[in-house]
Design a protein around this motif. Structure first.
Motif, PDB file in Angstrom:
ATOM      1  N   LEU A 249       0.819  -1.218   0.000  1.00 44.62           N
ATOM      2  CA  LEU A 249       0.000   0.000   0.000  1.00 44.62           C
ATOM      3  C   LEU A 249       0.854   1.269   0.000  1.00 44.62           C
ATOM      4  N   ASN A 250       2.082   1.149   0.492  1.00 45.38           N
ATOM      5  CA  ASN A 250       2.922   2.339   0.667  1.00 45.38           C
ATOM      6  C   ASN A 250       4.227   2.184  -0.119  1.00 45.38           C
ATOM      7  N   LYS A 251       4.159   2.567  -1.370  1.00 46.09           N
ATOM      8  CA  LYS A 251       5.278   2.338  -2.303  1.00 46.09           C
ATOM      9  C   LYS A 251       6.575   3.015  -1.831  1.00 46.09           C
ATOM     10  N   GLU A 252       6.459   4.250  -1.263  1.00 46.73           N
ATOM     11  CA  GLU A 252       7.698   4.956  -0.852  1.00 46.73           C
ATOM     12  C   GLU A 252       8.415   4.185   0.252  1.00 46.73           C
ATOM     13  N   ILE A 253       7.617   3.638   1.168  1.00 43.22           N
ATOM     14  CA  ILE A 253       8.219   2.869   2.267  1.00 43.22           C
ATOM     15  C   ILE A 253       8.870   1.599   1.701  1.00 43.22           C
ATOM     16  N   GLN A 254       8.153   0.983   0.767  1.00 41.29           N
ATOM     17  CA  GLN A 254       8.682  -0.226   0.128  1.00 41.29           C
ATOM     18  C   GLN A 254      10.033   0.069  -0.538  1.00 41.29           C
ATOM     19  N   ASP A 255      10.085   1.191  -1.264  1.00 43.60           N
ATOM     20  CA  ASP A 255      11.326   1.543  -1.968  1.00 43.60           C
ATOM     21  C   ASP A 255      12.457   1.807  -0.980  1.00 43.60           C
ATOM     22  N   ARG A 256      12.118   2.517   0.101  1.00 48.29           N
ATOM     23  CA  ARG A 256      13.173   2.843   1.069  1.00 48.29           C
ATOM     24  C   ARG A 256      13.698   1.576   1.757  1.00 48.29           C
ATOM     25  N   LEU A 257      12.784   0.666   2.051  1.00 45.52           N
ATOM     26  CA  LEU A 257      13.207  -0.586   2.698  1.00 45.52           C
ATOM     27  C   LEU A 257      14.065  -1.415   1.731  1.00 45.52           C
ATOM     28  N   ARG A 258      13.617  -1.474   0.467  1.00 51.47           N
ATOM     29  CA  ARG A 258      14.379  -2.241  -0.532  1.00 51.47           C
ATOM     30  C   ARG A 258      15.794  -1.674  -0.649  1.00 51.47           C
ATOM     31  N   GLN A 259      15.881  -0.338  -0.616  1.00 48.45           N
ATOM     32  CA  GLN A 259      17.199   0.321  -0.721  1.00 48.45           C
ATOM     33  C   GLN A 259      18.084  -0.071   0.472  1.00 48.45           C
ATOM     34  N   GLU A 260      17.490  -0.082   1.679  1.00 50.61           N
ATOM     35  CA  GLU A 260      18.290  -0.446   2.851  1.00 50.61           C
ATOM     36  C   GLU A 260      18.800  -1.887   2.740  1.00 50.61           C
ATOM     37  N   VAL A 261      17.907  -2.788   2.314  1.00 48.81           N
ATOM     38  CA  VAL A 261      18.284  -4.210   2.221  1.00 48.81           C
ATOM     39  C   VAL A 261      19.379  -4.386   1.161  1.00 48.81           C
TER      40      VAL A 261
END
Ligand code: HEM
Length: 420
Positions: free
Chosen positions: A322-334
């Protein structure tokens, strides 16, 4: 002359009168304590709507919780008295400051009927709980978990393979995360590859689904009895988990343990840790492990760990979708973490702060447990209000309500505000 059915009516009438008298007598308890209470109705207590299947347990208790503004409310579940605690200060006393008086949960435990649940941390009482807890605490140290990481990573590889194979398909997330969690717990607690991700008909997956399935009439009565009608557990010799599934897991545990000893295999999993604990026992040890007691710990981990883990991951994935920006930020951290080390290590996972935030927020937004319960093991007085609790009185703590209150104070804050 009286005919037989008239006699039956008279007997039934007398029986109902006796039952009514007994229930009315025990239903006066909270009134005599002089605290606000939810008026009971016959043997339903405060649970009429639940028994009539109009509401869930959570809805019934939440309605009572919201109706009163006092630090606690007296309620009756059938003819059992329970204290529904509302005040955060008193909750802290129960769960932290005076925890030694509230270590027991309100769940039946009968060793001869159900030894597995008797020796499980969830149902064990008093010194048995203390002894098991003291033995099991070292199992959760970071060093021990670190040694299990390679086992978890093997399951991670199976998950990647599964997702690659099903790329482009619509998948039921809850089903995939359950397979993944069962594979991990089976490997870490029982030392076996359950292969749920590789095999659609995995036997262990069936066992994981059946072990704590309370959807049938008999199983729902059984679990209700464990919490609220403990006498039924003794009379009808009920078991908390499904007996066939528990025996299946018990046999796996025993076979694996035997194989480990014969072939001197070391895997650093729960079976090894339990076996080491057993081998290091001294004559002074108050609580000594045997096969059943050790298997009870593995079965507890299996039952406690698979649905909790898979539901939490599913809720987190739902919020990420539901929250694409959060998804992107988490993917970047991983990605950054992986690129830095070239792998996922125990330390690198600990350093993923944003991942921790996402999971914590998922647990706050979707708390898996509605309530905790504790039984006082001595006569006890809340100094703040003067209320005296009689020994063995159960207290209810509505975790979800506390979180809902907290949520109201964050009413205008979205998940995005909290995480971005
Ligand atoms: C997100 C995942 C999880 C959640 C939300 C969760 C939640 C809970 C809750 C609410 C309790 C009861 C606490 C109380 O009565 O005070 C509990 C106890 C327990 N959980 Fe979990 N749990 C999770 C994962 C796990 C896992 C993965 C394991 C094992 C591998 C596990 C093993 C246990 C055990 C053994 C207890 C009993 C502890 C005791 O009485 O000393 N849990 N958990």
């Amino acid at each position: 002359m009286m005919i037989w059915w008239e006699m039956i009516y008279i007997y039934l009438g007398c029986l109902l009168l006796v039952l009514y008298y007994l229930f009315s007598k025990s239903n006066n308890y909270w009134e005599s304590k002089g605290i606000p209470f939810e008026k009971p109705f016959l043997f339903f207590g405060s649970m009429y709507n639940l028994i009539m299947r109009k509401e869930s347990f959570f809805e019934t208790v939440r309605a009572i919780y919201k109706k009163y503004k006092t630090p606690y409310v007296g309620i009756y579940i059938f003819n059992q008295r329970h204290l529904l605690v509302r005040s955060p200060e008193l909750l802290k006393k129960i769960l932290v400051k005076d925890f030694d008086k509230f270590i027991n949960r309100n769940v039946a435990a009968n060793e001869s009927v159900d030894p597995i649940s008797f020796h499980s941390l969830f149902s064990a009482k008093d010194t048995t709980w203390r002894n098991i807890r003291a033995k099991m605490s070292p199992v959760f140290t970071s060093g021990k978990i670190k040694l299990m990481l390679p086992l978890m990573k093997e399951c991670g590889r199976d998950l990647t393979e599964y997702l690659t194979k099903n790329n482009g398909e619509t998948l039921d997330t809850r089903n995939v995360t359950k397979k993944y969690s069962v594979d991990i717990i089976s490997s870490c607690a029982f030392g076996i590859n359950s292969n749920c991700l590789k095999n659609e008909n995995s036997e262990i997956m069936k066992v994981a689904t059946k072990l704590l399935n309370f959807n049938t009439f008999v199983r729902s009565i059984s679990v209700l009895s464990f919490f609220f009608i403990p006498k039924f557990v003794d009379i009808f010799r009920l078991t908390f988990g499904d007996l066939t599934s528990a025996n299946y897991l018990m046999n796996i545990f025993k076979d694996t343990l035997k194989e480990r000893e014969e072939r001197k295999i070391v895997r650093h999993d729960l079976i090894d840790l339990l076996n080491n604990l057993k081998n290091n026992e001294t004559v002074d040890d108050e609580y000594k492990f045997d096969d059943i007691k050790m298997a009870a710990q593995a079965i507890t981990f299996f039952a406690a760990g698979n649905d909790t883990t898979s539901s939490t991951i599913s809720f987190a994935l739902y919020e990420l979708a539901l929250n694409k920006e959060i998804q992107d930020r988490l993917r970047q951290e991983v990605r950054e973490s992986f690129d830095k080390v070239g792998d996922f290590t125990y330390e690198s996972i600990q350093e993923m702060i944003y991942l921790d935030m996402v999971l914590t927020e998922a647990l706050r937004k979707y708390p898996l447990t509605t309530s905790l319960n504790r039984v006082v093991n001595t006569d006890y007085t809340f100094e703040e209000t003067g209320l005296k609790l009689d020994k063995n009185l159960p207290a209810y703590i509505m975790i979800r309500n506390i979180i809902l209150i907290q949520r109201n104070s964050f009413q205008n804050v979205s998940v995005k505000d909290l995480l971005y």
